[in-house]
Design a protein around this motif. Structure first.
Motif, PDB file in Angstrom:
ATOM      1  N   LEU A  75     -13.678   3.938  -1.324  1.00  0.00           N
ATOM      2  CA  LEU A  75     -12.747   4.264  -2.415  1.00  0.00           C
ATOM      3  C   LEU A  75     -12.615   5.770  -2.626  1.00  0.00           C
ATOM      4  O   LEU A  75     -11.496   6.261  -2.828  1.00  0.00           O
ATOM      5  N   PRO A  76     -13.707   6.547  -2.558  1.00  0.00           N
ATOM      6  CA  PRO A  76     -13.529   8.001  -2.658  1.00  0.00           C
ATOM      7  C   PRO A  76     -12.656   8.576  -1.539  1.00  0.00           C
ATOM      8  O   PRO A  76     -11.894   9.512  -1.768  1.00  0.00           O
ATOM      9  N   CYS A 134      -5.113  10.353  -1.707  1.00  0.00           N
ATOM     10  CA  CYS A 134      -4.135  10.335  -2.808  1.00  0.00           C
ATOM     11  C   CYS A 134      -4.140  11.661  -3.563  1.00  0.00           C
ATOM     12  O   CYS A 134      -3.078  12.175  -3.928  1.00  0.00           O
ATOM     13  N   ARG A 135      -5.320  12.233  -3.766  1.00  0.00           N
ATOM     14  CA  ARG A 135      -5.450  13.495  -4.508  1.00  0.00           C
ATOM     15  C   ARG A 135      -4.694  14.620  -3.802  1.00  0.00           C
ATOM     16  O   ARG A 135      -3.926  15.348  -4.430  1.00  0.00           O
ATOM     17  N   ARG A 156      -0.903  14.537  -4.073  1.00  0.00           N
ATOM     18  CA  ARG A 156      -0.272  14.869  -5.355  1.00  0.00           C
ATOM     19  C   ARG A 156       0.454  16.203  -5.300  1.00  0.00           C
ATOM     20  O   ARG A 156       1.351  16.461  -6.091  1.00  0.00           O
ATOM     21  N   THR A 210       0.822  -1.203   0.000  1.00  0.00           N
ATOM     22  CA  THR A 210       0.000   0.000   0.000  1.00  0.00           C
ATOM     23  C   THR A 210       0.864   1.264   0.000  1.00  0.00           C
ATOM     24  O   THR A 210       0.359   2.359   0.249  1.00  0.00           O
ATOM     25  N   PRO A 240     -13.313  17.065  -4.108  1.00  0.00           N
ATOM     26  CA  PRO A 240     -12.948  16.651  -5.451  1.00  0.00           C
ATOM     27  C   PRO A 240     -14.007  17.135  -6.438  1.00  0.00           C
ATOM     28  O   PRO A 240     -15.155  17.361  -6.066  1.00  0.00           O
ATOM     29  N   LEU A 297       2.499   4.341  -1.564  1.00  0.00           N
ATOM     30  CA  LEU A 297       2.081   5.182  -2.677  1.00  0.00           C
ATOM     31  C   LEU A 297       3.258   5.768  -3.441  1.00  0.00           C
ATOM     32  O   LEU A 297       3.091   6.276  -4.536  1.00  0.00           O
ATOM     33  N   LEU A 350     -10.136   7.002   0.039  1.00  0.00           N
ATOM     34  CA  LEU A 350      -8.746   6.677  -0.311  1.00  0.00           C
ATOM     35  C   LEU A 350      -8.262   7.568  -1.450  1.00  0.00           C
ATOM     36  O   LEU A 350      -7.140   8.086  -1.422  1.00  0.00           O
ATOM     37  N   SER A 351      -9.128   7.749  -2.429  1.00  0.00           N
ATOM     38  CA  SER A 351      -8.784   8.584  -3.578  1.00  0.00           C
ATOM     39  C   SER A 351      -8.527  10.028  -3.170  1.00  0.00           C
ATOM     40  O   SER A 351      -7.622  10.685  -3.692  1.00  0.00           O
ATOM     41  N   ASN A 352      -9.309  10.536  -2.232  1.00  0.00           N
ATOM     42  CA  ASN A 352      -9.135  11.913  -1.790  1.00  0.00           C
ATOM     43  C   ASN A 352      -7.797  12.101  -1.084  1.00  0.00           C
ATOM     44  O   ASN A 352      -7.125  13.114  -1.263  1.00  0.00           O
TER      45      ASN A 352
END
Length: 157
Positions: A113-114, A120-121, A124, A56, A153, A58, A116-118
């Motif tokens: 999932l949103p 990651c976002r 960035r 996991t 997002p 990144l 986790l995605s947030n």
């Protein structure tokens, strides 16, 4: 889901000192157990099972161990900064020193999932990991993280 919803309180860990990945998962499981009242072994085993599917990590020194647990009342997220980087099987080969633990109710897949995605976002932004590494307190680190994640997002707002 905004970062502030995942990390609502200034309660991160800035001085975690694991010897390796297995030790980190054990320390995180112990902390999560203390916060949610679930057996440490159950949490550690769930995290290890997820890691067995693939790291996991990144990249850029950041990892996000995550798993879903049955009968978990609500999600738990913990930001941890390690006192020294550890090997985490990252694709970029970088050792990890910033960790975002996410535990989610198994029965409630919506939002997992949103969330986790947030995370990651917001990561960035190349400046955010540096700011988190330089934070002088858990409250400062979490305020920095919440500020970075205060804009929803594009698909949420």
């Amino acid at each position: 889901m905004l970062i502030a919803d995942l990390f609502p309180a200034p309660d991160g860990i800035l001085s975690l000192a694991p010897a390796n990945k297995a030790d980190l998962l054990k320390l995180l499981a112990a902390e999560a157990s203390r916060r949610i009242g679930r057996p440490e072994d159950e949490i550690r085993e769930a995290l290890e099972k997820r890691e067995a599917l693939g790291s996991t990590a990144l990249g850029r020194g950041v990892a996000m161990p995550h798993t879903r647990l049955p009968d978990l009342g609500q999600q738990l997220a913990i930001l941890a900064r390690l006192t020294r980087p550890i090997e985490f099987d990252a694709r970029d080969g970088e050792p990890v020193d910033l960790v975002f633990l996410v535990l989610w109710p198994e029965e409630s897949s919506e939002g997992f999932l949103p969330a986790l995605s947030n995370i990651c976002r917001v990561l960035r932004d190349n400046h955010l990991p540096k700011q988190l590494r330089q934070a002088r307190s858990a409250a400062e680190a979490l305020a920095t993280l919440q500020s970075a994640g205060s804009v929803p997002p594009a698909d949420e707002g």
